[in-house]
Design an enzyme around this catalytic site. Structure first.
Site, PDB file in Angstrom:
ATOM      1  N   LYS A 129     -10.351   2.362   7.795  1.00 43.62           N
ATOM      2  CA  LYS A 129      -9.537   1.919   6.671  1.00 43.62           C
ATOM      3  C   LYS A 129     -10.407   2.003   5.424  1.00 43.62           C
ATOM      4  O   LYS A 129     -11.592   1.649   5.470  1.00 43.62           O
ATOM      5  CB  LYS A 129      -9.118   0.468   6.924  1.00 43.62           C
ATOM      6  CG  LYS A 129      -8.241  -0.123   5.856  1.00 43.62           C
ATOM      7  CD  LYS A 129      -7.893  -1.569   6.192  1.00 43.62           C
ATOM      8  CE  LYS A 129      -6.830  -2.106   5.263  1.00 43.62           C
ATOM      9  NZ  LYS A 129      -6.434  -3.485   5.614  1.00 43.62           N
ATOM     10  N   SER A 166      -1.552  -3.863   6.176  1.00 43.48           N
ATOM     11  CA  SER A 166      -1.988  -2.880   5.213  1.00 43.48           C
ATOM     12  C   SER A 166      -2.786  -1.727   5.817  1.00 43.48           C
ATOM     13  O   SER A 166      -2.977  -0.703   5.149  1.00 43.48           O
ATOM     14  CB  SER A 166      -2.833  -3.570   4.136  1.00 43.48           C
ATOM     15  OG  SER A 166      -3.977  -4.173   4.698  1.00 43.48           O
ATOM     16  N   SER A 210      -2.914  -7.349   8.993  1.00 43.20           N
ATOM     17  CA  SER A 210      -3.055  -5.931   8.669  1.00 43.20           C
ATOM     18  C   SER A 210      -3.581  -5.014   9.759  1.00 43.20           C
ATOM     19  O   SER A 210      -3.448  -3.803   9.641  1.00 43.20           O
ATOM     20  CB  SER A 210      -3.932  -5.762   7.447  1.00 43.20           C
ATOM     21  OG  SER A 210      -3.146  -5.980   6.319  1.00 43.20           O
TER      22      SER A 210
END
Ligand code: GLN
Length: 473
Positions: free
Chosen positions: A81, A156, A180
């Protein structure tokens, strides 16, 4: 099976047996990215040149007899990420503020993975600063769900989950402040672990809400998650909140059974608002575990109804402080580059922390947070683990909630409580809706019970092969 479809375990076996090289493995992942990323938008940055250089070195080391004990991920491609600082490789946190930011140091998690021999192939798309549940708040465009391109991949860490489920990468690392890692894992039918707060170092990860941020692995199987956790967990002198509690032998604990295990089902998790098909899929998981010898206990987490309100005061308060450094003077673009959601949260947080309102909002939220923590402590005197939904519904359509922030926040109803309590939770795929959309569940345990959660997950995976199903791409 194509090389990019392999799990870490399978890739290690193949590399060890010299069936293929790290360069070949890396190449198939990069080719897959070239083919699918223009459509799925899972990657913000692909580092092809760097990846090939590391893969070549890995092949040389392997030929010189480098041991797997010393380098357990030697030559295995992965993605992260885009909130982890990677020296010399662009790191944006999904925001145009950091559009051209190249860190001068490495996050501890990244350092540990490359020390173990892994090959970074790219940085994945996410809601800017981790603010969101659908990856639509990314300043680099929404991520599409590989199972249905009209739908969100969750957020996310949506880019990471989409990259894993579409086999653009072998494994990944996400970050979970309020869901997330778990939400995108559930929306894309992959496995993800939110660790106990402090289990994995936060050093070098771009902060969203520092008292909630948890770094964790995302992968194609529970076994892979266990291996990754054993590499990234543990004390880090650079993060004072990292725990000095020794990391367990996560991989070897997977052999234990689940007989006699007490599973708690909180009544608040299964009431109004939970989609019928999601509920049905989770009940099937519970049945499976019962057959394997587990017992079911009805429990209650009374503070469930206050979770969203509490989280959406604490998280914006902390983010308003963390984002203050992006003033355009020290690094990154100026404040005008912040997107709408970041601005909204900066305003919410600044308001909640301001003189005159602090007691009413922030202080009160902190008190409720203590109650949430106590609810979980009490629950864990009645059961060993809790099973619950990750999301109230299967993946929703792109555009469906993005213009209604409150609707988007409600998606987090089952995940934020876990971060408020600081406990670990493992999200795994458990089936598909009638429309063919992925459904996931989470197993939540007391602090530092990662070993137990992974153990339960791997028992479940043995009898439920749904995680092996692939999207039709
Ligand atoms: N959806 C939650 C939020 O928007 C959680 C995000 C996260 O875990 N980073 O804050």
């Amino acid at each position: 099976m194509k090389l990019n479809e392999l799990t870490i375990k399978q890739a290690r076996e193949g590399l060890r047996a010299k069936k293929f090289s790290s360069v070949e493995l890396t190449k198939t992942c990069l080719e897959r990215i070239k083919k699918l990323n223009p459509q799925i938008n899972a990657f913000i940055t692909v580092c092809e040149e760097e990846a090939f250089a590391v893969a070549k070195r890995a092949d040389i080391l392997a030929s010189q007899g480098e041991t797997w004990e010393a380098k357990p991920l030697l030559g295995i491609p992965f993605s992260m990420k885009d909130v982890y600082s990677t020296k010399g490789i662009r790191t944006t946190a999904g925001s145009k503020v950091l559009e051209n930011y190249y860190p001068v140091y490495n996050a501890t998690v990244y350092q540990r993975l490359i020390d173990a021999g892994a090959v970074l192939i790219g940085k994945t798309n996410c809601d800017a600063w981790g603010h969101g549940a659908s990856t639509e708040n990314s300043d680099f465009g929404a991520v599409k769900n590989p199972w249905d391109m009209e739908r969100v991949a969750g957020g996310s860490s949506g880019g990471e989950a989409a990259a894993i489920s579409s086999d653009m990468t072998i494994f990944g690392i996400g970050e979970d402040t309020g869901g997330s890692i778990r939400l995108p894992s559930s929306f894309c039918s992959t496995a993800g672990l939110k660790v106990t707060y402090g289990r994995v170092s936060r050093y070098g990860a771009i902060a969203y809400a520092s008292s909630l941020d948890s770094m964790g692995p995302m992968a194609k199987s529970v076994e892979d998650l266990a291996l990754l956790l054993s590499i990234i967990a543990g004390k880090d002198d650079k993060d004072a909140t990292s725990s000095s509690k020794e990391a367990a032998d996560y991989v070897n604990s997977l052999k234990k059974g689940t007989k006699g295990l007490k599973i708690g089902l909180p009544k608040e998790f299964y009431g109004q608002g939970l989609d019928g098909e999601v509920k049905e899929a989770i009940m099937a998981v519970v049945k499976t575990l019962e057959k394997q010898g587990a017992q079911i206990v009805d429990i209650s987490i009374p503070s469930t109804e206050y979770g969203i309100a509490t989280y959406y005061i604490i998280a914006p308060s902390e983010t308003s402080s963390n984002l203050a450094r992006y003033d355009g003077i020290r690094f990154g673009n100026g404040r005008e580059a912040f997107g709408d959601e970041a601005k909204r949260r900066i305003m919410l947080g600044t308001y909640a922390l301001s003189a005159g309102y602090y007691d009413q909002y922030y202080l009160k939220a902190q008190k409720v947070r203590t109650l949430v923590k106590q609810d979980f402590e009490k629950a864990f005197t009645q059961c060993d683990v809790i099973i619950g939904p990750v999301s109230p519904t299967p993946p929703f359509k792109i555009g469906e909630k993005v213009n209604d922030p409150l609707q988007m926040y409600l998606v987090d109803v089952y995940t934020v409580l876990i971060n408020l309590a600081g406990v670990p939770s493992l999200a795994l795929p458990c089936g598909f809706s009638n429309a063919g959309l992925p459904v996931g569940f989470q197993v939540i345990g007391p602090q530092f019970s990662e070993q137990l959660l992974l153990n339960i997950g791997s028992q479940y995976e043995k009898v439920n092969e749904r995680h092996k199903r692939k999207p039709n791409l």
